[in-house]
Design a protein around this motif. Structure first.
Motif, PDB file in Angstrom:
ATOM      1  N   VAL A 225     -13.126  18.600  71.136  1.00  0.00           N
ATOM      2  CA  VAL A 225     -12.083  19.623  70.921  1.00  0.00           C
ATOM      3  C   VAL A 225     -12.519  20.649  69.866  1.00  0.00           C
ATOM      4  CG1 VAL A 225      -9.714  20.023  70.099  1.00  0.00           C
ATOM      5  CG2 VAL A 225     -10.181  18.167  71.723  1.00  0.00           C
ATOM      6  N   PRO A 226     -13.033  20.208  68.686  1.00  0.00           N
ATOM      7  CA  PRO A 226     -13.558  21.192  67.733  1.00  0.00           C
ATOM      8  C   PRO A 226     -14.662  22.070  68.322  1.00  0.00           C
ATOM      9  CG  PRO A 226     -13.267  19.098  66.638  1.00  0.00           C
ATOM     10  CD  PRO A 226     -13.003  18.856  68.092  1.00  0.00           C
ATOM     11  N   PHE A 227     -15.533  21.479  69.140  1.00  0.00           N
ATOM     12  CA  PHE A 227     -16.609  22.244  69.774  1.00  0.00           C
ATOM     13  C   PHE A 227     -16.035  23.356  70.646  1.00  0.00           C
ATOM     14  CE2 PHE A 227     -19.997  22.268  73.264  1.00  0.00           C
ATOM     15  CZ  PHE A 227     -20.791  23.178  72.585  1.00  0.00           C
ATOM     16  N   MET A 228     -15.002  23.040  71.426  1.00  0.00           N
ATOM     17  CA  MET A 228     -14.371  24.045  72.284  1.00  0.00           C
ATOM     18  C   MET A 228     -13.700  25.135  71.449  1.00  0.00           C
ATOM     19  SD  MET A 228     -15.290  23.023  75.190  1.00  0.00           S
ATOM     20  CE  MET A 228     -14.417  24.234  76.172  1.00  0.00           C
ATOM     21  N   LEU A 229     -13.104  24.744  70.328  1.00  0.00           N
ATOM     22  CA  LEU A 229     -12.469  25.729  69.443  1.00  0.00           C
ATOM     23  C   LEU A 229     -13.502  26.675  68.825  1.00  0.00           C
ATOM     24  CD1 LEU A 229      -9.846  23.457  67.615  1.00  0.00           C
ATOM     25  CD2 LEU A 229      -9.367  25.252  69.289  1.00  0.00           C
ATOM     26  N   VAL A 230     -14.655  26.115  68.445  1.00  0.00           N
ATOM     27  CA  VAL A 230     -15.741  26.955  67.897  1.00  0.00           C
ATOM     28  C   VAL A 230     -16.227  27.941  68.951  1.00  0.00           C
ATOM     29  CG1 VAL A 230     -18.121  26.930  67.057  1.00  0.00           C
ATOM     30  CG2 VAL A 230     -16.495  25.264  66.178  1.00  0.00           C
ATOM     31  N   LEU A 231     -16.433  27.459  70.166  1.00  0.00           N
ATOM     32  CA  LEU A 231     -16.887  28.333  71.259  1.00  0.00           C
ATOM     33  C   LEU A 231     -15.852  29.415  71.556  1.00  0.00           C
ATOM     34  CD1 LEU A 231     -18.537  25.896  73.849  1.00  0.00           C
ATOM     35  CD2 LEU A 231     -19.668  27.357  72.172  1.00  0.00           C
ATOM     36  N   ALA A 232     -14.564  29.045  71.519  1.00  0.00           N
ATOM     37  CA  ALA A 232     -13.497  30.026  71.758  1.00  0.00           C
ATOM     38  C   ALA A 232     -13.506  31.106  70.680  1.00  0.00           C
ATOM     39  CB  ALA A 232     -12.144  29.316  71.797  1.00  0.00           C
ATOM     40  N   SER A 233     -13.688  30.685  69.409  1.00  0.00           N
ATOM     41  CA  SER A 233     -13.726  31.646  68.295  1.00  0.00           C
ATOM     42  C   SER A 233     -14.890  32.614  68.458  1.00  0.00           C
ATOM     43  CB  SER A 233     -13.857  30.915  66.957  1.00  0.00           C
ATOM     44  OG  SER A 233     -12.746  30.098  66.709  1.00  0.00           O
ATOM     45  N   TYR A 234     -16.069  32.071  68.778  1.00  0.00           N
ATOM     46  CA  TYR A 234     -17.249  32.928  68.903  1.00  0.00           C
ATOM     47  C   TYR A 234     -17.199  33.802  70.149  1.00  0.00           C
ATOM     48  CZ  TYR A 234     -19.736  31.197  64.841  1.00  0.00           C
ATOM     49  OH  TYR A 234     -20.105  30.926  63.539  1.00  0.00           O
ATOM     50  N   SER A 235     -16.535  33.357  71.202  1.00  0.00           N
ATOM     51  CA  SER A 235     -16.394  34.219  72.387  1.00  0.00           C
ATOM     52  C   SER A 235     -15.521  35.428  72.053  1.00  0.00           C
ATOM     53  CB  SER A 235     -15.796  33.428  73.558  1.00  0.00           C
ATOM     54  OG  SER A 235     -14.489  32.996  73.257  1.00  0.00           O
ATOM     55  N   LYS A 236     -14.448  35.192  71.251  1.00  0.00           N
ATOM     56  CA  LYS A 236     -13.602  36.303  70.791  1.00  0.00           C
ATOM     57  C   LYS A 236     -14.393  37.234  69.875  1.00  0.00           C
ATOM     58  CE  LYS A 236      -9.299  35.359  72.279  1.00  0.00           C
ATOM     59  NZ  LYS A 236      -8.429  36.352  72.947  1.00  0.00           N
ATOM     60  N   ILE A 237     -15.211  36.643  68.996  1.00  0.00           N
ATOM     61  CA  ILE A 237     -16.027  37.440  68.071  1.00  0.00           C
ATOM     62  C   ILE A 237     -17.011  38.308  68.856  1.00  0.00           C
ATOM     63  CG2 ILE A 237     -17.857  37.274  66.332  1.00  0.00           C
ATOM     64  CD1 ILE A 237     -16.401  34.730  65.285  1.00  0.00           C
ATOM     65  N   ILE A 238     -17.658  37.716  69.858  1.00  0.00           N
ATOM     66  CA  ILE A 238     -18.641  38.463  70.658  1.00  0.00           C
ATOM     67  C   ILE A 238     -17.970  39.610  71.411  1.00  0.00           C
ATOM     68  CG2 ILE A 238     -20.179  38.281  72.675  1.00  0.00           C
ATOM     69  CD1 ILE A 238     -20.865  35.424  71.626  1.00  0.00           C
ATOM     70  N   CYS A 239     -16.763  39.376  71.952  1.00  0.00           N
ATOM     71  CA  CYS A 239     -16.026  40.446  72.635  1.00  0.00           C
ATOM     72  C   CYS A 239     -15.717  41.603  71.688  1.00  0.00           C
ATOM     73  CB  CYS A 239     -14.724  39.894  73.233  1.00  0.00           C
ATOM     74  SG  CYS A 239     -14.977  38.813  74.636  1.00  0.00           S
ATOM     75  N   THR A 240     -15.367  41.247  70.453  1.00  0.00           N
ATOM     76  CA  THR A 240     -15.086  42.285  69.442  1.00  0.00           C
ATOM     77  C   THR A 240     -16.360  43.031  69.070  1.00  0.00           C
ATOM     78  OG1 THR A 240     -13.298  40.914  68.539  1.00  0.00           O
ATOM     79  CG2 THR A 240     -14.113  42.696  67.148  1.00  0.00           C
ATOM     80  N   ILE A 241     -17.458  42.303  68.938  1.00  0.00           N
ATOM     81  CA  ILE A 241     -18.748  42.914  68.591  1.00  0.00           C
ATOM     82  C   ILE A 241     -19.173  43.927  69.656  1.00  0.00           C
ATOM     83  CG2 ILE A 241     -21.231  42.434  68.370  1.00  0.00           C
ATOM     84  CD1 ILE A 241     -20.414  39.756  67.039  1.00  0.00           C
ATOM     85  N   LEU A 242     -18.960  43.570  70.920  1.00  0.00           N
ATOM     86  CA  LEU A 242     -19.358  44.455  72.021  1.00  0.00           C
ATOM     87  C   LEU A 242     -18.642  45.805  71.973  1.00  0.00           C
ATOM     88  CD1 LEU A 242     -19.541  41.883  74.954  1.00  0.00           C
ATOM     89  CD2 LEU A 242     -21.458  43.085  73.886  1.00  0.00           C
ATOM     90  N   ARG A 243     -17.495  45.810  71.295  1.00  0.00           N
ATOM     91  CA  ARG A 243     -16.740  47.073  71.191  1.00  0.00           C
ATOM     92  C   ARG A 243     -17.113  47.884  69.944  1.00  0.00           C
ATOM     93  NH1 ARG A 243     -12.428  43.651  73.057  1.00  0.00           N
ATOM     94  NH2 ARG A 243     -11.573  43.455  70.940  1.00  0.00           N
ATOM     95  N   LEU A 244     -18.050  47.361  69.140  1.00  0.00           N
ATOM     96  CA  LEU A 244     -18.490  48.114  67.954  1.00  0.00           C
ATOM     97  C   LEU A 244     -19.183  49.406  68.378  1.00  0.00           C
ATOM     98  CD1 LEU A 244     -19.925  45.278  65.655  1.00  0.00           C
ATOM     99  CD2 LEU A 244     -17.785  46.520  65.356  1.00  0.00           C
ATOM    100  N   PRO A 245     -18.963  50.497  67.624  1.00  0.00           N
ATOM    101  CA  PRO A 245     -19.495  51.791  68.050  1.00  0.00           C
ATOM    102  C   PRO A 245     -21.009  51.939  67.915  1.00  0.00           C
ATOM    103  CG  PRO A 245     -18.380  51.981  65.926  1.00  0.00           C
ATOM    104  CD  PRO A 245     -18.125  50.611  66.416  1.00  0.00           C
ATOM    105  N   THR A 246     -21.622  51.272  66.930  1.00  0.00           N
ATOM    106  CA  THR A 246     -23.055  51.471  66.680  1.00  0.00           C
ATOM    107  C   THR A 246     -23.879  50.288  67.202  1.00  0.00           C
ATOM    108  OG1 THR A 246     -22.961  50.439  64.499  1.00  0.00           O
ATOM    109  CG2 THR A 246     -22.557  52.807  64.598  1.00  0.00           C
ATOM    110  N   ALA A 247     -25.048  50.618  67.748  1.00  0.00           N
ATOM    111  CA  ALA A 247     -25.952  49.582  68.264  1.00  0.00           C
ATOM    112  C   ALA A 247     -26.479  48.709  67.134  1.00  0.00           C
ATOM    113  CB  ALA A 247     -27.124  50.232  68.994  1.00  0.00           C
ATOM    114  N   ARG A 248     -26.666  49.304  65.952  1.00  0.00           N
ATOM    115  CA  ARG A 248     -27.172  48.554  64.810  1.00  0.00           C
ATOM    116  C   ARG A 248     -26.170  47.487  64.373  1.00  0.00           C
ATOM    117  NH1 ARG A 248     -29.175  51.194  59.002  1.00  0.00           N
ATOM    118  NH2 ARG A 248     -29.898  49.247  58.082  1.00  0.00           N
ATOM    119  N   GLY A 249     -24.896  47.865  64.351  1.00  0.00           N
ATOM    120  CA  GLY A 249     -23.846  46.921  63.975  1.00  0.00           C
ATOM    121  C   GLY A 249     -23.748  45.774  64.964  1.00  0.00           C
ATOM    122  N   ARG A 250     -23.878  46.104  66.243  1.00  0.00           N
ATOM    123  CA  ARG A 250     -23.825  45.065  67.278  1.00  0.00           C
ATOM    124  C   ARG A 250     -25.005  44.111  67.150  1.00  0.00           C
ATOM    125  NH1 ARG A 250     -22.237  49.432  70.662  1.00  0.00           N
ATOM    126  NH2 ARG A 250     -24.374  49.616  71.488  1.00  0.00           N
ATOM    127  N   ALA A 251     -26.197  44.665  66.902  1.00  0.00           N
ATOM    128  CA  ALA A 251     -27.402  43.831  66.781  1.00  0.00           C
ATOM    129  C   ALA A 251     -27.301  42.887  65.587  1.00  0.00           C
ATOM    130  CB  ALA A 251     -28.634  44.713  66.641  1.00  0.00           C
TER     131      ALA A 251
END
Length: 324
Positions: A225-251
């Motif tokens: 269950v903790p593993f799934m929660l960690v993956l869920a958190s990072y999937s949300k983080i990655i979705c937010t990162i993809l919307r960052l305006p600069t390529a440097r920030g995303r990298a």
């Protein structure tokens, strides 16, 4: 009447004989790496270096996060807790491995074995929960930055840290007592380098399916269950990162997240595979290899991955070195 009276001593002797067949083991023998007799010295040296690296790396993180004003943030508060936890977690198993390799005396009392297993399970559970807390902290910081100071205030951080440390105590004490209430009549030789659940269950007499089921349920609650929660958190983080305006920030964000996820996958993956497999499919070699990852390898790399790639931590470390 006489035949009836004479039968009592015979019945009593049969009961005593039956008890002898399921006699309680008084001590275990940790076979560890005894199948590699020519490599005992090399293994002792290698594990000694690893232990020093783990102690030094994690201690440095604790010191700099306490001393440097720039690092007085929730992220580094949890990082210091994580480093302290790693020191405790490794110290439950690695010193014993070193003693066994140095002295070649692999005996351990039943109480000593139970104590080692109990602390190992409690600290392993704490690590699972703390990884969730650290992932949640990053989720709030990246996905809800305006609410971050309000959500992750000092009181909340302390409660989350304390909760991570103590949540597994009652469950794992209960599980340890349950496992060591079994009779061990097949052998007292544990084909492992520390007292872990799978090799201990192998030595138990009779049907252990109920105990295996309870292990699966607990692993599901404290690891899967903790593993799934960690993956869920990072999937949300990655979705937010993809919307960052600069390529440097995303990298930059992707670099940090990928490193963290690598550690999480290594720790949770190896641990879950070890405990979720049925007893019949366990092999000593595979168990040892998998447990090396979640007991020694990940604690060794965690300081480098979680900290030494962080510019603030590197700057604080440089200040500490130059000051001395």
């Amino acid at each position: 009447m006489v035949p009836l009276i004479d039968s009592f001593p015979q019945m009593k002797s049969e009961e005593i004989e039956a008890e002898d067949n399921i006699s309680t083991v008084m001590q275990f023998v940790l076979l560890g790496f005894s199948d590699l007799p020519n490599l005992q010295g090399l293994l002792f040296g290698m594990f000694s270096v690893i232990y020093i690296i783990i102690l030094t790396g994690n201690s440095l993180i604790i010191v700099i996060t306490r001393l440097d004003p720039v690092l007085q943030k929730p992220m580094y508060f949890f990082l210091a807790n994580f480093s302290l936890l790693e020191i405790c977690y490794v110290s439950v198993t690695l010193p014993r491995i070193l003693v066994n390799l140095w002295t070649q005396d692999r005996r351990i009392s039943v109480l000593g074995c139970a104590t080692q297993m109990c602390f190992f399970l409690i600290l392993g559970t704490a690590e699972c929960f703390l990884l969730v807390v650290m992932a949640y902290d990053r989720y709030v910081a990246i996905c809800n930055p305006l609410h971050y100071p309000l959500v992750m205030n000092q009181k909340t951080c302390i409660q989350l840290a304390v909760g991570s440390w103590i949540s597994g105590i009652p469950v794992q004490i209960g599980q340890t007592c349950q496992i060591f209430s079994l009779h061990f009549c097949n052998s007292n030789q544990i084909n492992h380098f520390f007292c872990d659940i799978p090799p201990i269950l192998k030595l138990a007499c009779g049907d252990t399916s109920v105990h295996e089921l309870s292990v699966y349920v607990i692993v599901l609650l404290v690891a899967a269950v903790p593993f799934m929660l960690v993956l869920a958190s990072y999937s949300k983080i990655i979705c937010t990162i993809l919307r960052l305006p600069t390529a440097r920030g995303r990298a930059k964000a992707f670099s940090t997240c990928s490193s963290h996820l690598m550690v999480v996958l290594l720790f949770f993956g190896s641990g879950t595979i070890t405990y979720f497999r049925p007893k019949s499919s366990h092999s000593a070699g595979t168990d040892k290899l998998l447990s090396l990852f979640y007991t020694i390898v990940t604690p060794m790399f965690n300081p480098m991955i979680y900290s030494l790639r962080n510019k603030d931590v590197i700057a604080a470390l440089r200040k500490l070195v130059l000051k001395n």
